[in-house]
Write a protein that holds these residues in place. Structure first.
Motif, PDB file in Angstrom:
ATOM      1  N   LEU A   1       1.277   8.211  -4.479  1.00 37.23           N
ATOM      2  CA  LEU A   1       1.661   7.555  -3.234  1.00 37.23           C
ATOM      3  C   LEU A   1       0.602   7.757  -2.162  1.00 37.23           C
ATOM      4  O   LEU A   1      -0.240   8.636  -2.274  1.00 37.23           O
ATOM      5  N   TRP A   2       0.706   6.928  -1.132  1.00 36.23           N
ATOM      6  CA  TRP A   2      -0.172   7.065   0.038  1.00 36.23           C
ATOM      7  C   TRP A   2       0.668   6.891   1.293  1.00 36.23           C
ATOM      8  O   TRP A   2       1.537   6.030   1.378  1.00 36.23           O
ATOM      9  N   ASN A   3       0.412   7.725   2.294  1.00 36.20           N
ATOM     10  CA  ASN A   3       0.923   7.466   3.646  1.00 36.20           C
ATOM     11  C   ASN A   3      -0.057   8.093   4.626  1.00 36.20           C
ATOM     12  O   ASN A   3      -1.084   8.623   4.209  1.00 36.20           O
ATOM     13  N   GLU A   4       0.256   8.005   5.919  1.00 36.61           N
ATOM     14  CA  GLU A   4      -0.706   8.456   6.926  1.00 36.61           C
ATOM     15  C   GLU A   4      -1.000   9.946   6.830  1.00 36.61           C
ATOM     16  O   GLU A   4      -1.988  10.427   7.373  1.00 36.61           O
TER      17      GLU A   4
ATOM     18  N   LYS B   1       0.836  -1.197   0.000  1.00 39.08           N
ATOM     19  CA  LYS B   1       0.000   0.000   0.000  1.00 39.08           C
ATOM     20  C   LYS B   1       0.878   1.257   0.000  1.00 39.08           C
ATOM     21  O   LYS B   1       0.496   2.290  -0.555  1.00 39.08           O
ATOM     22  N   ARG B   2       2.059   1.135   0.601  1.00 41.89           N
ATOM     23  CA  ARG B   2       2.937   2.288   0.705  1.00 41.89           C
ATOM     24  C   ARG B   2       3.920   2.386  -0.448  1.00 41.89           C
ATOM     25  O   ARG B   2       4.830   3.215  -0.433  1.00 41.89           O
ATOM     26  N   GLU B   3       3.737   1.568  -1.451  1.00 45.42           N
ATOM     27  CA  GLU B   3       4.647   1.644  -2.597  1.00 45.42           C
ATOM     28  C   GLU B   3       4.376   2.887  -3.400  1.00 45.42           C
ATOM     29  O   GLU B   3       3.235   3.326  -3.540  1.00 45.42           O
ATOM     30  N   ILE B   4       5.454   3.411  -3.974  1.00 49.71           N
ATOM     31  CA  ILE B   4       5.322   4.632  -4.774  1.00 49.71           C
ATOM     32  C   ILE B   4       5.274   4.249  -6.247  1.00 49.71           C
ATOM     33  O   ILE B   4       6.035   3.396  -6.693  1.00 49.71           O
TER      34      ILE B   4
ATOM     35  N   SER C   1      -2.334  17.874  -2.307  1.00 46.82           N
ATOM     36  CA  SER C   1      -1.013  17.253  -2.139  1.00 46.82           C
ATOM     37  C   SER C   1      -0.668  16.600  -3.465  1.00 46.82           C
ATOM     38  O   SER C   1      -1.451  15.798  -3.961  1.00 46.82           O
ATOM     39  N   PHE C   2       0.449  16.952  -4.032  1.00 45.95           N
ATOM     40  CA  PHE C   2       0.785  16.363  -5.321  1.00 45.95           C
ATOM     41  C   PHE C   2       2.296  16.302  -5.491  1.00 45.95           C
ATOM     42  O   PHE C   2       3.056  16.935  -4.765  1.00 45.95           O
ATOM     43  N   CYS C   3       2.692  15.543  -6.497  1.00 42.59           N
ATOM     44  CA  CYS C   3       4.110  15.485  -6.859  1.00 42.59           C
ATOM     45  C   CYS C   3       4.166  15.358  -8.381  1.00 42.59           C
ATOM     46  O   CYS C   3       3.895  14.286  -8.927  1.00 42.59           O
ATOM     47  N   LEU C   4       4.471  16.462  -9.047  1.00 43.49           N
ATOM     48  CA  LEU C   4       4.434  16.497 -10.506  1.00 43.49           C
ATOM     49  C   LEU C   4       5.790  16.832 -11.101  1.00 43.49           C
ATOM     50  O   LEU C   4       6.587  17.541 -10.490  1.00 43.49           O
TER      51      LEU C   4
ATOM     52  N   ALA D   1       6.921   9.883   3.283  1.00 40.76           N
ATOM     53  CA  ALA D   1       7.279   9.331   4.597  1.00 40.76           C
ATOM     54  C   ALA D   1       8.674   8.713   4.568  1.00 40.76           C
ATOM     55  O   ALA D   1       9.203   8.369   3.514  1.00 40.76           O
ATOM     56  N   GLU D   2       9.225   8.535   5.773  1.00 36.70           N
ATOM     57  CA  GLU D   2      10.603   8.019   5.923  1.00 36.70           C
ATOM     58  C   GLU D   2      10.859   6.766   5.113  1.00 36.70           C
ATOM     59  O   GLU D   2      11.877   6.638   4.442  1.00 36.70           O
ATOM     60  N   ASP D   3       9.929   5.825   5.206  1.00 39.16           N
ATOM     61  CA  ASP D   3      10.154   4.546   4.545  1.00 39.16           C
ATOM     62  C   ASP D   3       9.913   4.625   3.044  1.00 39.16           C
ATOM     63  O   ASP D   3      10.160   3.676   2.314  1.00 39.16           O
TER      64      ASP D   3
END
Lengths: 211, 264
Positions: free
Chosen positions: A94-97, A40-43, A112-115, A135-137
């Motif tokens: 991506l997804w994180n808390e 689930k936390r994979e980018i 929230s975005f990353c383009l 996130a850190e991981d």
């Protein structure tokens, strides 16, 4: 440890989280849960210029400017980006808390975005606006997946980010400092003139800009 | 994992065969890491490489051991390796916490690097929560050691001569009398994992730890590095050993900035 009021609290440690739970052997159920969470936390880095399918060539890039955090992303939006000179070429899902980004490239400044953008007149100039929290991981993964798609020879990377003045360590009080102010870190391969003083010890940079 | 520094001229990767690897555990009070900082700073050690790893939180800054303008601009990251070939010493410094679920992968990769680079032994500097000591541990020295069976044969006698105290094992189930005794190092980070893995892989490892609490851990770091020095004799200890360790410039402002004048 006991506090003045008599209740027992676990003291936070600068050394990080207590590892005792990690030392326990994982049951198959634990392993399964951990794998699901990792998935689930994979980018996912989705490049729009790639046709998909056959052997993907790395993106030829001479300059890569990365703006991390809302302030840096807003700086690029206000002063650099426009729809005439720049085109969207990629997005990170991506997804994180703390946040979730989607694969849409049509975003509002408050999202929230990353383009990723490419300069139309010089397609080797790439720009990234990352207003989401990685996130850190996920930071190492982001690094490997983004830079893994690029040809890195002769590449110059510039990272823009912000930190709170209260975190700046200096002999004087931060209340009397004229802020905002710029500081830089550079690798020894960077030979050009830097536009501002270098970051003094014992200050450090962490998270995605550091990665 | 280990990336050697590019010293130019196509120089070969450094050779650590027969060296002692000195490293910290990220543990309570960060005492191991502070002690390692003292070692690197005192001997002005040369950086020979770093670890490219996804197991630690990323961080970067300028040279923490800078002594002048000229040497203050070399970048420094979260896991770096320094060495003094003349003392057959290689030192790993870890500067950030572990990422969740990454303890075991890091230990495995580290120990396989130790084996492949043929280090003779590993010395791990660590610490443990002082408040978890039992009645007997509250008395006497707060310093303890552990040796893997392979290293016990080689140096066990020497450490007995120094009157060092071995880390006690505790009951697996406190309160129940005839239960197994196990090793328990609360607040020790990866200490126990690294130690038990080294035992099973036949790696010569010594753990040196101090009982302490969070706070100003600089005195704890000095005590631990002097303890290490009793055995390895890195500096001459006839004169006051504490005065010979050099504090790095990055230890400035550990407890906050200057005060605003308007406060008064």
């Amino acid at each position: 440890m006991a506090t003045f009021f008599g209740e027992v609290v676990v003291a936070p440690s600068r050394a990080g989280l207590d590892e005792e739970e990690e030392a326990r052997e994982e049951t198959p159920e634990d392993r399964e849960i951990r794998r699901e969470i990792e998935k689930k936390r994979e980018i996912d880095v989705l490049w729009t210029w790639k046709s998909g399918g056959c052997a993907e060539e790395p993106l030829v890039c001479s300059r890569f400017i990365v703006a991390i955090g809302r302030n840096a992303a807003a700086f690029l939006s206000s002063f650099i980006l426009d729809s005439v000179c720049w085109e969207v070429v990629g997005v990170v899902k991506l997804w994180n808390e703390w946040c979730r980004t989607s694969s849409t490239t049509n975003v509002l400044p408050t999202d929230s975005f990353c383009l990723f953008y490419r300069l139309i007149s010089d397609p080797t100039v790439l720009l990234c606006q990352c207003s989401c929290y990685v996130a850190e991981d996920q930071q190492f993964q982001w690094l490997e997946k983004v830079f893994g798609s690029m040809q890195k020879k002769g590449l110059q990377v510039t990272i823009l980010s912000t930190c709170p003045v209260a975190d700046y360590k200096t002999q004087e009080s931060t209340l009397t400092l004229a802020s905002p102010f710029l500081k830089a870190l550079k690798t020894k391969e960077f030979q050009e003139q830097v536009c501002c003083p270098l970051l003094e010890q014992p200050n450090i940079v962490r998270d995605l800009p550091a990665a | 994992m280990f990336i050697p520094c590019d010293r130019g001229g196509g120089s070969a990767a450094p050779d650590f065969k027969g060296f002692t690897l000195l490293m910290p555990a990220v543990s309570v009070g960060n005492v191991g890491q502070l002690a390692i900082d003292l070692v690197i700073s005192t001997f002005d050690m040369t950086k020979v490489g770093y670890f490219y790893t996804d197991c630690l939180v990323p961080m970067v800054g300028n040279n923490p051991y800078a002594t002048a303008e000229e040497n203050s601009t070399e970048l420094s990251i979260n896991a770096e390796v320094y060495s003094i070939p003349s003392k057959k010493l290689v030192v790993l410094q870890i500067r950030s916490p572990f990422i969740k679920n990454k303890y075991r992968p890091f230990c495995e990769t580290l120990l396989s690097w130790v084996k492949s680079s043929k280090c003779a032994r590993v010395v791990l500097l660590s610490s443990s929560h002082a408040y978890q000591r039992d009645d007997e541990q509250l008395l006497g020295t707060p310093l303890r050691y552990l040796l893997t069976p392979d290293l016990e044969k080689a140096v066990g006698g020497r450490l007995q001569e120094l009157n060092w105290k071995e880390m006690e094992k505790v009951a697996a189930y406190p309160g129940i009398s005839d239960t197994d005794k196990i090793l328990h190092i609360p607040g020790g980070g990866i200490t126990k994992l690294l130690f038990t893995e080294s035992c099973s892989k036949g790696i010569q490892m010594a753990v040196l730890l101090k009982f302490c609490s969070e706070g100003d851990n600089i005195p704890d770091a000095f005590v631990l590095v002097n303890y290490l020095n009793e055995w390895l004799q890195l500096i001459k200890s006839e004169v006051n050993p504490s005065s010979q360790w050099k504090i790095p410039s990055s230890w400035r402002l550990l407890f906050g900035n200057g005060l605003p004048p308007a406060l008064f």
